[in-house]
Motif scaffolding. Structure first.
Motif, PDB file in Angstrom:
ATOM      1  N   GLU A 163       0.826   3.937  -3.029  1.00 32.11           N
ATOM      2  CA  GLU A 163       0.491   5.343  -2.783  1.00 32.11           C
ATOM      3  C   GLU A 163       1.593   6.261  -3.308  1.00 32.11           C
ATOM      4  OE1 GLU A 163      -1.955   8.440  -1.537  1.00 32.11           O
ATOM      5  OE2 GLU A 163      -2.380   6.319  -1.874  1.00 32.11           O
ATOM      6  N   LYS A 164       2.835   5.876  -3.064  1.00 34.21           N
ATOM      7  CA  LYS A 164       3.967   6.678  -3.544  1.00 34.21           C
ATOM      8  C   LYS A 164       3.976   6.754  -5.071  1.00 34.21           C
ATOM      9  CE  LYS A 164       8.942   7.146  -3.093  1.00 34.21           C
ATOM     10  NZ  LYS A 164      10.179   6.582  -2.523  1.00 34.21           N
TER      11      LYS A 164
ATOM     12  N   ASP B  95       1.328   6.488  -6.897  1.00 33.85           N
ATOM     13  CA  ASP B  95      -0.011   6.915  -7.317  1.00 33.85           C
ATOM     14  C   ASP B  95      -0.593   5.905  -8.310  1.00 33.85           C
ATOM     15  OD1 ASP B  95      -2.263   8.546  -7.273  1.00 33.85           O
ATOM     16  OD2 ASP B  95      -1.568   9.740  -8.977  1.00 33.85           O
TER      17      ASP B  95
ATOM     18  N   HIS C 283      -2.691   2.258  -7.825  1.00 35.18           N
ATOM     19  CA  HIS C 283      -3.296   1.412  -6.800  1.00 35.18           C
ATOM     20  C   HIS C 283      -3.835   0.109  -7.391  1.00 35.18           C
ATOM     21  CE1 HIS C 283      -3.367   5.635  -5.513  1.00 35.18           C
ATOM     22  NE2 HIS C 283      -2.877   5.092  -4.414  1.00 35.18           N
TER      23      HIS C 283
ATOM     24  N   ALA D 157       0.830  -1.210   0.000  1.00 35.83           N
ATOM     25  CA  ALA D 157       0.000   0.000   0.000  1.00 35.83           C
ATOM     26  C   ALA D 157       0.863   1.258   0.000  1.00 35.83           C
ATOM     27  CB  ALA D 157      -0.937  -0.001   1.204  1.00 35.83           C
TER      28      ALA D 157
END
Length: 78
Positions: free
Chosen positions: A33-34, A36, A38, A29
């Motif tokens: 997120e880093k 962008d 998912h 996760a």
């Protein structure tokens, strides 16, 4: 090993127990997120199934997916 099918990169990961699987998902996760970017994923007890495709490119596999898959694999090597 990642398999490409139906315009998705797919892989199933198996761990000793739920805690290890959940810990792995937490680390994924943070990577996602880093980046962008998912994933679609499921978790049942010690198994985590991940599917990667790029929505913005029409739900196909792109370099963005391959880069995230490589980063996910690197988590297991460290």
């Amino acid at each position: 090993m990642w398999n490409e099918e139906n315009n998705k990169l797919k892989r199933t990961f198996e761990f000793k127990n739920f805690s290890e699987a959940f810990s792995f998902m937490t680390r994924v996760a943070l990577l996602a997120e880093k980046a962008d970017h998912h994933p679609y994923w499921t978790n049942v007890y010690n198994k985590v199934e991940i599917e990667l495709s790029t929505h913005d490119a029409g739900n196909i596999v792109t370099s963005k997916d391959r880069e995230l898959a490589y980063a996910i694999d690197a988590l297991l090597r460290s």
